[in-house]
Design a protein around this motif. Structure first.
Motif, PDB file in Angstrom:
ATOM      1  N   TRP A 140       0.858  -1.181   0.000  1.00 35.19           N
ATOM      2  CA  TRP A 140       0.000   0.000   0.000  1.00 35.19           C
ATOM      3  C   TRP A 140       0.893   1.229   0.000  1.00 35.19           C
ATOM      4  O   TRP A 140       2.032   1.189   0.475  1.00 35.19           O
ATOM      5  N   THR A 141       0.376   2.337  -0.497  1.00 31.28           N
ATOM      6  CA  THR A 141       1.112   3.593  -0.514  1.00 31.28           C
ATOM      7  C   THR A 141       0.202   4.714  -0.053  1.00 31.28           C
ATOM      8  O   THR A 141      -1.009   4.527   0.092  1.00 31.28           O
ATOM      9  N   THR A 142       0.792   5.868   0.160  1.00 37.92           N
ATOM     10  CA  THR A 142       0.021   7.069   0.447  1.00 37.92           C
ATOM     11  C   THR A 142       0.068   7.956  -0.782  1.00 37.92           C
ATOM     12  O   THR A 142       1.135   8.233  -1.311  1.00 37.92           O
ATOM     13  N   ARG A 143      -1.086   8.349  -1.237  1.00 41.16           N
ATOM     14  CA  ARG A 143      -1.161   9.288  -2.355  1.00 41.16           C
ATOM     15  C   ARG A 143      -1.509  10.654  -1.784  1.00 41.16           C
ATOM     16  O   ARG A 143      -2.525  10.803  -1.107  1.00 41.16           O
ATOM     17  N   ILE A 144      -0.644  11.602  -2.056  1.00 37.04           N
ATOM     18  CA  ILE A 144      -0.871  12.967  -1.591  1.00 37.04           C
ATOM     19  C   ILE A 144      -1.419  13.734  -2.786  1.00 37.04           C
ATOM     20  O   ILE A 144      -0.674  14.197  -3.639  1.00 37.04           O
ATOM     21  N   ASN A 145      -2.742  13.810  -2.840  1.00 36.16           N
ATOM     22  CA  ASN A 145      -3.392  14.404  -3.988  1.00 36.16           C
ATOM     23  C   ASN A 145      -4.793  14.830  -3.564  1.00 36.16           C
ATOM     24  O   ASN A 145      -5.617  13.981  -3.214  1.00 36.16           O
ATOM     25  N   PRO A 146      -5.087  16.129  -3.587  1.00 36.93           N
ATOM     26  CA  PRO A 146      -6.406  16.582  -3.123  1.00 36.93           C
ATOM     27  C   PRO A 146      -7.560  16.088  -3.984  1.00 36.93           C
ATOM     28  O   PRO A 146      -8.699  16.085  -3.542  1.00 36.93           O
ATOM     29  N   PHE A 147      -7.289  15.624  -5.203  1.00 40.02           N
ATOM     30  CA  PHE A 147      -8.365  15.169  -6.081  1.00 40.02           C
ATOM     31  C   PHE A 147      -8.644  13.673  -5.939  1.00 40.02           C
ATOM     32  O   PHE A 147      -9.644  13.177  -6.431  1.00 40.02           O
ATOM     33  N   VAL A 148      -7.757  12.949  -5.266  1.00 39.96           N
ATOM     34  CA  VAL A 148      -7.920  11.507  -5.084  1.00 39.96           C
ATOM     35  C   VAL A 148      -8.479  11.192  -3.705  1.00 39.96           C
ATOM     36  O   VAL A 148      -9.259  10.269  -3.537  1.00 39.96           O
ATOM     37  N   SER A 149      -8.112  11.977  -2.689  1.00 36.97           N
ATOM     38  CA  SER A 149      -8.490  11.678  -1.311  1.00 36.97           C
ATOM     39  C   SER A 149      -9.853  12.265  -0.962  1.00 36.97           C
ATOM     40  O   SER A 149     -10.335  13.188  -1.613  1.00 36.97           O
ATOM     41  N   HIS A 150     -10.450  11.744   0.103  1.00 34.18           N
ATOM     42  CA  HIS A 150     -11.728  12.273   0.568  1.00 34.18           C
ATOM     43  C   HIS A 150     -11.536  13.582   1.314  1.00 34.18           C
ATOM     44  O   HIS A 150     -12.319  14.515   1.162  1.00 34.18           O
ATOM     45  N   ASP A 151     -10.480  13.662   2.136  1.00 31.91           N
ATOM     46  CA  ASP A 151     -10.239  14.872   2.920  1.00 31.91           C
ATOM     47  C   ASP A 151      -9.422  15.915   2.166  1.00 31.91           C
ATOM     48  O   ASP A 151      -9.044  16.933   2.711  1.00 31.91           O
ATOM     49  N   HIS A 152      -9.124  15.657   0.917  1.00 33.32           N
ATOM     50  CA  HIS A 152      -8.377  16.561   0.033  1.00 33.32           C
ATOM     51  C   HIS A 152      -6.948  16.788   0.501  1.00 33.32           C
ATOM     52  O   HIS A 152      -6.351  17.814   0.211  1.00 33.32           O
ATOM     53  N   ILE A 153      -6.393  15.802   1.231  1.00 34.13           N
ATOM     54  CA  ILE A 153      -5.003  15.892   1.677  1.00 34.13           C
ATOM     55  C   ILE A 153      -4.221  14.690   1.164  1.00 34.13           C
ATOM     56  O   ILE A 153      -3.397  14.812   0.273  1.00 34.13           O
ATOM     57  N   ASP A 154      -4.496  13.518   1.747  1.00 39.80           N
ATOM     58  CA  ASP A 154      -3.811  12.294   1.344  1.00 39.80           C
ATOM     59  C   ASP A 154      -4.706  11.104   1.611  1.00 39.80           C
ATOM     60  O   ASP A 154      -5.733  11.231   2.283  1.00 39.80           O
ATOM     61  N   VAL A 155      -4.331   9.949   1.061  1.00 36.41           N
ATOM     62  CA  VAL A 155      -5.181   8.771   1.167  1.00 36.41           C
ATOM     63  C   VAL A 155      -4.316   7.521   1.073  1.00 36.41           C
ATOM     64  O   VAL A 155      -3.294   7.522   0.377  1.00 36.41           O
ATOM     65  N   ALA A 156      -4.694   6.467   1.790  1.00 41.01           N
ATOM     66  CA  ALA A 156      -4.024   5.173   1.656  1.00 41.01           C
ATOM     67  C   ALA A 156      -4.601   4.473   0.431  1.00 41.01           C
ATOM     68  O   ALA A 156      -5.815   4.417   0.252  1.00 41.01           O
ATOM     69  N   ALA A 157      -3.715   3.957  -0.424  1.00 44.85           N
ATOM     70  CA  ALA A 157      -4.147   3.321  -1.671  1.00 44.85           C
ATOM     71  C   ALA A 157      -3.512   1.948  -1.805  1.00 44.85           C
ATOM     72  O   ALA A 157      -2.317   1.776  -1.561  1.00 44.85           O
ATOM     73  N   SER A 158      -4.320   0.972  -2.222  1.00 48.78           N
ATOM     74  CA  SER A 158      -3.801  -0.378  -2.443  1.00 48.78           C
ATOM     75  C   SER A 158      -2.929  -0.393  -3.685  1.00 48.78           C
ATOM     76  O   SER A 158      -3.029   0.484  -4.545  1.00 48.78           O
ATOM     77  N   ALA A 159      -2.103  -1.419  -3.774  1.00 46.68           N
ATOM     78  CA  ALA A 159      -1.311  -1.655  -4.978  1.00 46.68           C
ATOM     79  C   ALA A 159      -2.091  -2.592  -5.887  1.00 46.68           C
ATOM     80  O   ALA A 159      -3.120  -3.152  -5.494  1.00 46.68           O
ATOM     81  N   SER A 160      -1.589  -2.774  -7.091  1.00 46.15           N
ATOM     82  CA  SER A 160      -2.274  -3.630  -8.047  1.00 46.15           C
ATOM     83  C   SER A 160      -1.250  -4.428  -8.843  1.00 46.15           C
ATOM     84  O   SER A 160      -0.442  -3.859  -9.564  1.00 46.15           O
ATOM     85  N   GLU A 161      -1.270  -5.745  -8.663  1.00 49.24           N
ATOM     86  CA  GLU A 161      -0.445  -6.652  -9.459  1.00 49.24           C
ATOM     87  C   GLU A 161      -1.315  -7.820  -9.877  1.00 49.24           C
ATOM     88  O   GLU A 161      -2.139  -8.299  -9.089  1.00 49.24           O
ATOM     89  N   ASP A 162      -1.127  -8.277 -11.122  1.00 53.31           N
ATOM     90  CA  ASP A 162      -1.946  -9.375 -11.640  1.00 53.31           C
ATOM     91  C   ASP A 162      -1.910 -10.594 -10.731  1.00 53.31           C
ATOM     92  O   ASP A 162      -0.856 -10.980 -10.220  1.00 53.31           O
ATOM     93  N   ASP A 163      -3.102 -11.169 -10.501  1.00 53.99           N
ATOM     94  CA  ASP A 163      -3.264 -12.401  -9.730  1.00 53.99           C
ATOM     95  C   ASP A 163      -2.749 -12.284  -8.292  1.00 53.99           C
ATOM     96  O   ASP A 163      -2.218 -13.244  -7.735  1.00 53.99           O
ATOM     97  N   GLN A 164      -2.894 -11.100  -7.689  1.00 53.80           N
ATOM     98  CA  GLN A 164      -2.437 -10.848  -6.321  1.00 53.80           C
ATOM     99  C   GLN A 164      -3.541 -10.158  -5.522  1.00 53.80           C
ATOM    100  O   GLN A 164      -4.423  -9.519  -6.091  1.00 53.80           O
ATOM    101  N   THR A 165      -3.471 -10.281  -4.197  1.00 50.73           N
ATOM    102  CA  THR A 165      -4.344  -9.540  -3.291  1.00 50.73           C
ATOM    103  C   THR A 165      -3.487  -8.636  -2.434  1.00 50.73           C
ATOM    104  O   THR A 165      -2.537  -9.081  -1.795  1.00 50.73           O
ATOM    105  N   SER A 166      -3.804  -7.352  -2.452  1.00 55.65           N
ATOM    106  CA  SER A 166      -3.133  -6.356  -1.634  1.00 55.65           C
ATOM    107  C   SER A 166      -4.058  -6.038  -0.462  1.00 55.65           C
ATOM    108  O   SER A 166      -5.229  -5.727  -0.666  1.00 55.65           O
ATOM    109  N   TRP A 167      -3.542  -6.120   0.775  1.00 47.50           N
ATOM    110  CA  TRP A 167      -4.400  -5.857   1.925  1.00 47.50           C
ATOM    111  C   TRP A 167      -3.650  -5.105   3.018  1.00 47.50           C
ATOM    112  O   TRP A 167      -2.427  -5.164   3.110  1.00 47.50           O
ATOM    113  N   MET A 168      -4.424  -4.388   3.802  1.00 50.74           N
ATOM    114  CA  MET A 168      -3.910  -3.788   5.040  1.00 50.74           C
ATOM    115  C   MET A 168      -4.970  -4.005   6.094  1.00 50.74           C
ATOM    116  O   MET A 168      -6.162  -4.056   5.801  1.00 50.74           O
TER     117      MET A 168
END
Length: 181
Positions: A26-54
């Motif tokens: 998982w990563t943190t995206r610092i982008n006011p257009f992606v997050s709900h609070d317009h600051i930052d957001v935790a985002a899952s990763a994406s790889e074929d045939d994998q499950t990313s969890w926190m």
């Protein structure tokens, strides 16, 4: 921009030992257009045939709120959250920001957010996003003292937000000395 701390997008004082991660990071995206609070957001990763969890372990009783959304290939890639191993919600395709409010009973509980990717193709942002996690203990231990002497007037005690019906409201108690308190 990305930061290496995977839970920075969650608005909570974090003890790293109460968090666990698996699969693609998982990563943190610092982008006011992606997050709900317009600051930052935790985002899952994406790889074929994998499950990313926190997941986060929380001691109850407690009220838990968080915002989440997902963007994935409809019918093939899924995002979900579970409590103590039981899936509460699971979706694919596009789903906008949704607020989830939970009450956790006494004891230890685990909330897990997951993104399950199939073996090919991608659609949308190919991720699940979690923001503004709030944990409010449901039990307060209140003790009022002032070194054995009289209490100065007034004292304001803020309990924070509590669940009332389906909404959280702030609760404040003001103590005033009307004599020998």
């Amino acid at each position: 921009a990305l930061r290496s701390t995977p839970y920075a997008g969650l608005d909570v004082a974090v003890e790293p030992t109460s968090w666990a991660f698996g699969g693609p990071a998982w990563t943190t995206r610092i982008n006011p257009f992606v997050s709900h609070d317009h600051i930052d957001v935790a985002a899952s990763a994406s790889e074929d045939d994998q499950t990313s969890w926190m997941e986060k372990t929380i001691q109850g009783p407690a009220y838990v709120d968080f915002w989440w959304r997902g963007s994935s290939e409809q019918f093939y890639d899924f995002f979900s959250y579970s409590v103590d191993g039981t899936v509460r919600e699971r979706y694919s395709g596009e789903r906008g920001w949704q607020k989830v409010s939970l009450f956790l009973t006494s004891g230890s509980h685990t909330i897990r957010w997951s993104y399950e990717k199939d073996d090919s193709f991608a659609s949308g942002e190919d991720a699940v996003f979690v923001d503004q996690l709030t944990i409010i203990p449901a039990v307060a231990d209140l003790r009022v003292s002032q070194g054995g002497g009289p209490v100065s007037s007034p004292w304001v005690i803020e309990f924070g937000s509590v669940l009332e019906g389906s909404a959280f409201v702030d609760r404040v108690v003001t103590l005033s000395n009307q004599g020998n308190l």
